[in-house]
Design an enzyme around this catalytic site. Structure first.
Site, mmCIF file in Angstrom:
data_model
loop_
_atom_site.group_PDB
_atom_site.id
_atom_site.type_symbol
_atom_site.label_atom_id
_atom_site.label_comp_id
_atom_site.label_asym_id
_atom_site.label_seq_id
_atom_site.Cartn_x
_atom_site.Cartn_y
_atom_site.Cartn_z
ATOM 1 C CD GLU A 251 -1.761 -2.352 1.653
ATOM 2 O OE1 GLU A 251 -0.569 -2.595 1.988
ATOM 3 O OE2 GLU A 251 -2.668 -3.191 1.781
ATOM 4 C CG PHE B 248 -9.655 -9.562 11.331
ATOM 5 C CD1 PHE B 248 -8.417 -9.953 11.827
ATOM 6 C CD2 PHE B 248 -9.853 -9.600 9.953
ATOM 7 C CE1 PHE B 248 -7.407 -10.383 10.981
ATOM 8 C CE2 PHE B 248 -8.853 -10.029 9.097
ATOM 9 C CZ PHE B 248 -7.623 -10.430 9.610
ATOM 10 C CD GLN B 249 -7.108 -7.294 7.800
ATOM 11 O OE1 GLN B 249 -8.002 -7.075 6.983
ATOM 12 N NE2 GLN B 249 -5.938 -7.818 7.449
ATOM 13 C CE LYS C 182 -16.957 -6.885 3.381
ATOM 14 N NZ LYS C 182 -16.399 -8.200 3.773
ATOM 15 C CG MET D 203 22.378 12.976 3.440
ATOM 16 S SD MET D 203 23.475 14.210 2.696
ATOM 17 C CE MET D 203 22.458 14.751 1.315
#
Lengths: 564, 80
Positions: free
Chosen positions: A54, A116-117, A166, A471
């Site tokens: 993602e 969940f999630q 959802k 760097m």
């Protein structure tokens, strides 16, 4: 006439199409199944590109937005899908990139129960978005999208997150007709005649005018006006990293970037000016160094669309809150052509000194970037990751046009480049796109090679491979007595084999002849990785140490013998 | 610019939406500005009036007002 009833997921699709989001990036999952089902059924209307992760999708949407000037869209599922977006959203926020991030979430009745999630992504992202929404009522979904796009793309642009549980995606609702597009968000724009008059007086009385141009010039589509303005008052132009491509690299008044690793002429000219006209910049600490010294002996005119930027970091003498385009449109007709020959001569002198400092040796990173610029230049979109290679690209690449430079400025996100190059390439008609990266940065998100391969994108990925985190190593060398803590990588990765394993083409270059030969015979399609082995001790110069000023500028290479 | 810290109060008109108060206090918290008192007047169900007292110099006051003005849920910001 009755309006059609659509599911929440179908409303999402209709609203994306209505707002011109016909290419989106994302990754499916349990809480966005209805949206992905609707995408499947509308594949002819919206092109969805799946990434490896993602974060890559968020950076791709960001790169897409920077190149196209449109709002980028990214979709992710709840929980880890949503949290994986966080770096990408923060990156867009710091660089003022318009983005709409859509996340799924647990059904409304389960929110707050650690389902969940489930994460509170609206709470998590609150400090790094312009605004965010949880849509708890299906009847709000249509208007929420109109608001989200309006907020992302107005005023100072930036990311907006829309979290859709959802069950809202599955619920049915009337769509269209009843709700007009949301009004544009309230913006604070108070450009008074007094402020414009004061700015004009300061500019016309300036002996040594200097324009400091930032990302706001590009966001306002004011690059042509900037050129007119600079030429009219014979003022050299220095840039912030975000504003670098506002004028072509080759324009005689363009001095390059100002600041910590800015070009010598730009930084010195800025310190010597008597009137600085700052357009769409935010005076980041990396750009200013010591603020007290920075603003000495000059009148600062600051133009920015975001009122909160005026006097946030540097208190200007004259502040104008407005978009750069409309302010320049008002000022230019009231100015007459001026030219101070002494100042013009001084700038020429600084530029020639700049040239001396920039002479580079054989197979250095700087030479790699120049060579790629010579051979593949044209109007290609260039992406970078973060670190030394990024600063060398800023210094050495011959940029020609706005919206061709994708780089993570404010957040400094290592791993930004792969996603950004993918999004930028798609937005630019899938034409050849170049990514300059380092072996450190590339290691962070090289998984996105899978996306470049599956999309068959003509990316040329140049790994400036010095085997170290260059760097950080440079700072350790200068400020931590060469204690190279955790910056020597010893990874032994075979990037050619790695590219081939992903289904891309891989090449290795140990010298300039090999690099030239590879560039000459590039395949016309698909991603190519070119692993360029360079010295680990090259430094980004000049350098102004953090919190210091122009007089502390380091222009010569670190001498180990002197130091020891 | 005056750098003496003194008490000041802002009065906000805020859309009655989830999390609006969170966004407001977030502006103070990020810069490390303490909130001394916070009052909410909710007689209008659509738009709440929130009154916040804090301490800060002129820079802090200006920044707080300008940052609050950027919040989408805030309809009006007044330094009182």
């Amino acid at each position: 006439m009755s309006t059609a009833k659509l599911s929440g997921a179908q409303i999402v699709i209709e609203q994306l199409v209505r707002h011109g989001a016909t290419t989106v990036f994302g990754y499916p999952g349990g809480s966005v199944l209805p949206i992905y089902d609707a995408l499947y059924q509308n594949a002819d209307r919206i092109k969805h590109i799946i990434t490896a992760h993602e974060q890559g999708a968020a950076h791709a949407a960001d790169g897409y937005a920077r190149v196209s000037g449109k709002v980028g869209v990214v979709i992710a599922t709840s929980g880890p899908g949503a949290t994986n977006l966080v770096t990408g959203i923060a990156n867009a926020y710091l660089d003022s990139v318009p983005l709409v991030a859509i996340t799924g979430n647990a059904p409304v009745p389960l929110l707050g129960r650690d389902a969940f999630q489930e994460v509170d992504i609206v709470g998590i992202t609150q400090p790094i978005v312009k605004h965010n929404f949880v849509v708890r009522d299906i009847s709000d979904l249509e208007s929420t999208f109109a608001e989200a796009f309006a907020i992302a793309d107005s005023g100072r642009k930036g990311p907006v997150l829309v979290d859709i549980p959802k069950n809202i995606q599955e619920a049915m609702c009337e769509y269209g007709g009843k709700i007009a597009d949301a009004p544009a968000p309230r913006e604070i724009v108070e450009v008074t005649d007094n402020a414009i008059d004061a700015a004009i007086t300061a500019i016309m009385n300036a002996k040594r005018p200097f324009i400091y141009a930032g990302g706001g010039v590009i966001a306002a589509e004011a690059c042509t006006l900037l050129q007119t303005f600079a030429e009219l008052i014979s003022a050299p132009v220095g840039f912030s990293l975000m504003g670098l491509t506002a004028l072509p690299h080759s324009h005689p008044l363009a001095l390059g970037m100002c600041g910590m690793h800015g070009k010598y002429a730009a930084t010195v000219a800025k310190s010597e000016c008597d009137v600085m006209i700052a357009l769409g910049v935010r005076f980041s600490d990396r750009a200013t160094g010591n603020i007290e010294i920075y603003k000495q002996n000059k009148t600062i005119v600051h133009v920015d669309i975001d009122m909160a930027e005026l006097a946030k970091n540097v208190a200007p003498n004259i502040e104008i809150c407005g978009d750069v385009k409309s302010v320049l449109q008002r000022m230019i007709p009231q100015l007459s052509a001026v030219r101070n020959q002494d100042w013009v001569d001084r700038i020429a002198e600084l530029k020639s000194k700049c040239g001396e400092l920039n002479q580079v040796g054989e197979f250095t990173p700087q030479r790699v970037i120049e060579t790629v610029g010579d051979k593949l230049g044209g109007d290609a979109v260039i992406a970078t990751d973060v670190g030394q290679h990024q600063m060398w690209t800023m210094q050495y690449y011959p940029f020609k046009a706005p919206r061709t430079f994708l780089t993570s400025g404010g957040l400094g996100t290592m791993g930004y480049g792969m996603g950004a190059a993918i999004g930028g390439c798609v937005a630019n008609g899938r034409k050849r796109t170049i990514l300059f990266t380092g072996d450190g940065s590339f290691g962070m998100n090289l998984n996105e090679l899978v996306t470049a391969v599956s999309q068959n994108l003509p990316l040329v990925i140049i790994i400036v491979n010095n085997g170290v985190l260059g760097m950080v190593r440079q700072w350790q060398k200068r400020f931590y007595e060469q204690r190279y803590s955790q910056t020597t990588l010893n990874r032994k990765t075979d990037f050619v084999a790695l590219a081939e394993a992903f289904g891309a083409k891989g090449f290795r270059a140990e010298n300039i002849v090999e690099l030239n030969s590879i560039l000459k015979h590039l395949p016309s399609e698909g991603p190519v990785v070119i692993d360029c082995h360079v010295c680990m001790d090259e430094e980004v110069l000049p350098m102004i140490p953090p919190g210091k000023a122009v007089d502390d500028m380091i222009t010569t290479k670190f001498d180990m013998e002197v130091a020891n | 610019m005056e750098t003496v810290s003194s008490a000041y109060t802002v009065e906000l008109l805020v859309a009655n939406r989830y999390g609006a108060l969170n966004r407001i206090t977030g502006i103070y918290a990020r810069r490390g500005y303490n909130i001394d008192s916070l009052n909410m007047i909710t007689d209008n169900p659509d738009v709440y009036r929130i009154i916040i007292s804090s301490k800060g110099d002129e820079y802090a006051r200006t920044q707080v007002v300008r940052q609050l003005s950027k919040l989408y849920d805030i309809k009006e910001v007044k330094l009182v």
